[in-house]
Design an enzyme around this catalytic site. Structure first.
Site, PDB file in Angstrom:
ATOM      1  N   LYS A 176       0.852  -1.189   0.000  1.00  0.00           N
ATOM      2  CA  LYS A 176       0.000   0.000   0.000  1.00  0.00           C
ATOM      3  C   LYS A 176       0.889   1.240   0.000  1.00  0.00           C
ATOM      4  O   LYS A 176       1.908   1.274   0.704  1.00  0.00           O
ATOM      5  CB  LYS A 176      -0.911  -0.010   1.232  1.00  0.00           C
ATOM      6  CG  LYS A 176      -1.943   1.125   1.233  1.00  0.00           C
ATOM      7  CD  LYS A 176      -2.896   1.035   2.436  1.00  0.00           C
ATOM      8  CE  LYS A 176      -3.952   2.134   2.413  1.00  0.00           C
ATOM      9  NZ  LYS A 176      -4.868   2.082   3.573  1.00  0.00           N
ATOM     10  N   SER A 186      -9.925   2.345   2.610  1.00  0.00           N
ATOM     11  CA  SER A 186      -8.967   3.020   1.779  1.00  0.00           C
ATOM     12  C   SER A 186      -7.959   2.113   1.065  1.00  0.00           C
ATOM     13  O   SER A 186      -7.337   2.543   0.100  1.00  0.00           O
ATOM     14  CB  SER A 186      -8.190   4.031   2.626  1.00  0.00           C
ATOM     15  OG  SER A 186      -7.389   3.361   3.584  1.00  0.00           O
ATOM     16  N   SER A 234     -10.398   0.048   6.798  1.00  0.00           N
ATOM     17  CA  SER A 234      -9.728   0.177   5.503  1.00  0.00           C
ATOM     18  C   SER A 234      -9.035  -1.075   4.981  1.00  0.00           C
ATOM     19  O   SER A 234      -8.608  -1.107   3.825  1.00  0.00           O
ATOM     20  CB  SER A 234      -8.699   1.311   5.553  1.00  0.00           C
ATOM     21  OG  SER A 234      -9.363   2.552   5.491  1.00  0.00           O
TER      22      SER A 234
END
Lengths: 475, 483
Positions: free
Chosen positions: B76, B151, B175
């Site tokens: 990420k 997210s 997330s």
């Protein structure tokens, strides 16, 4: 009508830790700009603070030394504001739960003792520096200082004059150096004072205060406060009002002036820093720190009075700095006549240091060398008067007391035969004065002493000389 | 190969059936083919990835391989990785090349794993749909009209589309779990403090927690073994002895007590999701588990509490992005204040600015007690609900998200509707508990549905066991989108 002055001080003492309060970067002064700013100090994305236990230990020492409450649990909070030399956009400080609460400090003004109460002391990080010169209209940022540990020490508004404020600041300065938690270097900004000043009619509630920021010498502290007091009194007496403000002291002009009002409207939005756990101080940790506390100025002062028989004044002067006290004690250990040692340390040593503008640790005469000189006075080798000349020679690097006495032939004449011979010559050479003296003009005795001293270049043992003179003149 | 587990890939590599370079090249090829339509990656760098793959092959040849050596992982773009542009989904960091590795990245590097690229995400992890990314929305591999969740939407889409064997994510209010659910993969947010936050760009420090996203519970266990560990650079990192998170995977579930909170099956839950989750629970009963009713009465407060605390912390955490030292600086300004204003106005997107304003407001003088202090009190009540429930059950189960993936743009104008999509996940962060999501079926629209499993503190091994036993007897986690 009289005005009463009310002063409280906030002192930022830079703690003498090797590394910063929340990162491993060095705190040494004077490195090239930004050479001592690591990822944490420049607030890169993703970095986190880790508390330096050394800084906490400094705070514990301070708290114990001023008889304060060292809080078992305290909290680091974020003080949010934007400034280019504040890399994170917030300063990590302590807000509602500081590490140290309360405490007190005894100060001396005009021989009188006074107690100043402390409100609190808390740990926080310093910001960097904005450099406005040499950047052609731009601003340079040096983050070497960012993250340097500070102990902010806040007093109650207990001081009533600029002299008391200076006495308090000096006492605090001496204390943090005794504790070895701050080097006290005011030029380098290691010990900075903010003064909150207000005036009121005696008995009236507190007046509105103005805060004078960043005073970095005791002289400026005094000047700034005195100017500010007069300005406030003049303002009030001419019908004006005091508005709460932050002011700066212009040392060139000797006056204070308000900073831009923009900076006063801050809402710092304090909240507990979620990156740091509450600071827990165990009883064991505190006891361990307590066991390593040095003797503090107040205790030392009391010991000098009781054990050495010094006056309160002498004890106060000698303990005003840790280094001076240590010097004195070294001299007194070799030459155990504390009063004589004190006189020489406070007199000649302090006087010459002052004249040369240097500190005791740069004194060219070591404590051992001074003791050597005092021993020669004590054993009658030289007189007190000659000793001052020997001292000067020692100061100028001519060696120890014995070297100077030897090389300059300062040895006191205590040989009775030699002195009698000199006295006989003087009596023989001054028959009319001898006759007058014998007729009752006692004052002429001094004349004969003078003649004998002249003849011996001042090296005659005064007590012995006086005895011989009296005997011979009596006929 | 694209559907292989980490265990299988590890065996292929150690058995010399393939090399790390080959494996990495295959996945890079797939990324090159699929990413233009899915937009799951912000940064892909063949040279960097292949250099790591070559180094891994050298380790393998030298017999120095660890279990994950040579396996490529997507990271990420919230994790700082040395020499990689690390954007956090923001224009603000569009030029930020990290000079250091996050603790998580160090762990992967030390294991000889390969960084396959940096995945797309909501800007500064603020969002539930990946639509707030400066680098454009990620598309859900199951239906390109749909969002992947957020997210960690890029990581979820990358794993779902088999562009990476597994990925990392972070979870502040759901997330990891919500995009895992919406993309039909598995993800776990560990107990707060287990995975170091050092180098993980902060959104809300007291809630943020990194974790793995993968195709199965078994893969998650393998990754947790790598990601969990004490780090002195994070003061909230927990110093605990190493535990092997795969040790209990094969334990039978007989006697397992599953708590079902009535609040998780109330108004707002879509019938598709309710059906799938209840089916999954019934399946657990067949595996020997018993169901007990538990209550989490303060669940309804979790969204308001979260939207006070998270923005408060974020407003302060994001103050460092001022255009002074790194990151985006507006080309136009006439003084310092304007430099700040323009840089932040142009560098941050709308959602980030909204949260900074909310956070600044709730911390302001005169409002702090009413919002921040009050929210902290309620946070403790929410945590207490869970501790009382765990006296009666071993794990709590419910939906991860109230609906299947919604369409891109569908909730664009209504932040509150968007915030409500995290209703079942947020309380777990507020309590600091571990939570996971595993695929359990599909909605009528063909979009995946996730089952959420919430455990007590440090019960990750148990939760993985519970998930693995389900995955041993079902194949939801093996289903692939046809792209």
């Amino acid at each position: 009508m009289q005005w009463e002055v009310v002063i409280g001080l906030e002192v930022h003492a830079q703690l003498s830790t090797e590394s910063k309060i929340f990162s491993g970067a060095s705190t040494a002064f004077g490195a090239a700009p930004n050479a001592q700013a690591c990822a944490v100090d420049i607030a890169l994305p993703g970095v986190l603070p880790v508390l330096n236990r050394g800084a906490v230990e400094c705070a514990i020492k301070f708290g114990l030394a001023v008889g304060a409450k060292v809080n078992r649990r305290s909290v680091f909070s974020r003080k949010n504001y934007f400034y280019p030399d504040l890399p994170k956009g917030y300063q990590i400080s302590q807000f509602d739960l500081p590490v140290v609460s309360g405490g007190e400090l005894v100060i001396f003004v005009d021989g009188a003792e006074k107690m100043v109460r402390l409100t609190r002391a808390h740990l926080e990080e310093d910001a960097g520096k904005s450099l406005h010169e040499d950047f052609h209209g731009k601003t340079g940022i040096d983050l070497n200082r960012a993250g340097t540990p500070l102990l902010e020490i806040v007093s109650e508004p207990d001081m009533r004059s600029s002299l008391e404020a200076v006495a308090y600041a000096k006492e605090l300065h001496s204390l943090v150096r005794y504790l070895d938690i701050c080097d006290g270097n005011m030029q380098e900004g290691s010990f900075r004072c903010d003064a909150n000043v207000s005036v009121r009619r005696p008995g009236a509630p507190l007046g509105t205060r103005r805060e004078i920021k960043n005073l970095n010498s005791f002289r400026f502290l005094q000047q700034a406060i005195e100017y500010e007091i007069q300005w406030q009194i003049d303002t009030l007496e001419s019908g004006g009002k005091i508005h709460q403000a932050t002011v700066l002291f212009d040392s060139d002009k000797g006056e204070t002036r308000a900073m831009r009002s923009k900076e006063e409207a801050h809402d710092y939005r304090y909240f507990p820093d979620p990156d740091l756990l509450p600071l827990e101080i165990s009883g064991e940790w505190m006891a361990e720190v307590r066991s390593r506390l040095p003797e503090l100025p107040q205790a030392k002062r009391a010991r000098y009075i009781s054990a050495f028989g010094l006056s309160a004044y002498d004890a106060g002067v000698l303990t005003s700095s840790k280094e001076l006290a240590a010097y004195f004690e070294e001299v007194a250990e070799i030459y155990p006549e504390p009063k004589a040692c004190a006189n020489w340390v406070m007199g000649e040593i302090s006087g010459w240091l002052n004249k040369a503008g240097i500190d005791i640790h740069d004194c060219p005469i070591s404590s051992r060398a001074l003791a050597g000189l005092l021993i020669r006075i004590g054993d009658g080798t030289i007189s007190g008067k000659i000793a001052k000349e020997v001292f000067e020679a020692m100061w100028n690097g001519e060696g120890g007391a014995d070297d100077v006495i030897e090389s300059r032939g300062f040895k006191q004449i205590s040989d009775t035969g030699a002195l009698e011979k000199i006295v006989d010559e003087i009596i023989e050479g001054n028959p009319s004065q001898v006759a007058d003296y014998r007729a009752g003009r006692d004052k002429l005795f001094a004349f004969f002493v003078g003649q004998a001293m002249k003849a011996t270049k001042g090296q005659a043992n005064p007590a012995q000389l006086s005895e011989i003179l009296k005997k011979k003149l009596a006929g | 190969m694209f559907n292989s587990s980490l265990k299988e890939l590890s065996a292929l590599l150690s058995g010399r059936k393939t090399s790390s370079v080959e494996l990495t090249q295959e996945f890079l090829k797939r990324i090159d083919a699929k990413n233009p339509e899915l937009n799951a990656f912000i940064t892909v760098d063949h040279d960097k990835s292949l250099a790591q793959a070559r180094a891994a092959d050298t380790l393998i040849s030298a017999g120095k391989a660890q279990p994950l050596t040579g396996i490529p992982f997507a990271q990420k773009d919230i994790f700082c990785a040395k020499d990689w542009i690390t954007t956090c989904g923001s224009r603000m960091l569009s030029n930020f090349v990290s000079p250091y590795d996050a603790h998580v990245i160090e762990r992967f590097n030390a294991a000889g794993a390969v960084n396959l690229g940096k995945t797309n995400m909501d800007e500064f992890a603020m969002g539930s749909s990946n639509e707030t990314s400066h680098y454009g929305p990620v598309r859900n591999p199951w239906d390109k009209k749909a969002v992947p969740g957020g997210s960690s939407g890029g990581s979820a889409a990358a794993v779902a589309a088999r562009m990476a064997p597994a990925a990392t994510g972070t979870d502040t209010g759901g997330s990891i779990r919500q995009p895992a659910a919406l993309c039909g993969i598995s993800g776990i947010k560990p107990t707060y403090g287990l995975v170091s936050r050092y180098g993980m760009i902060a959104f809300a420090s007291s809630l943020d927690q990194g974790g793995p996203m993968a195709k199965s519970a078994e893969d998650l266990a393998w990754m947790l073994n790598l990601m969990v560990g004490f780090d002195a650079r994070d003061s909230t990192s927990l110093d605990r002895p190493f535990e092997d998170y795969s040790r209990d995977l094969d334990l039978p579930l007989a006697g397992l007590r599953i708590g079902i909170p009535s609040e998780y099956f109330a108004q707002g839950l879509s019938s598709d999701v309710e059906r799938v989750v209840l089916e999954a629970i019934r399946f657990y009963e067949k595996l020997g588990a018993t169901v007990v009713d538990v209550s989490l009465p303060n669940t309804k407060l979790s969204i308001p509490v979260y939207y006070v605390l998270a923005p408060a912390e974020a407003s302060s955490n994001l103050s460092r992005y001022d255009g002074v030292r790194y990151g985006y600086r507006s080309p136009e300004y006439s003084d310092l204040t304007e430099m700040y204003e323009n840089s932040r106005a142009e560098g941050f997107g709308a959602e980030v600015k909204r949260r900074i304003m909310v956070g600044t407001y709730v911390l302001s003088h005169g409002y702090y007690d009413a919002y921040y202090i009050q929210a902290q009190k309620l946070r403790r009540l929410i945590a207490r609900d869970f501790s009382e429930s765990f006296e009666k059950c071993d794990v709590i189960m419910g939906p991860t998200s109230p609906s299947t993936a919604f369409d891109i743009g569908e909730k664009g104008d209504d932040p509150v509707q968007m915030y409500l999509s995290d209703i079942y996940t947020i309380a777990v962060n507020l309590a600091g508990l571990p939570g996971m999501s595993i695929p359990a079926g599909f909605g009528a629209n063909g979009r995946p549905i996730g089952l959420q499993i919430i455990g007590n503190y440090f019960s990750e091994a148990k939760m993985l066991n519970v998930a693995h036993q389900y995955q041993k007897s079902t194949d939801w986690h093996r289903q692939m989108p046809s792209i």
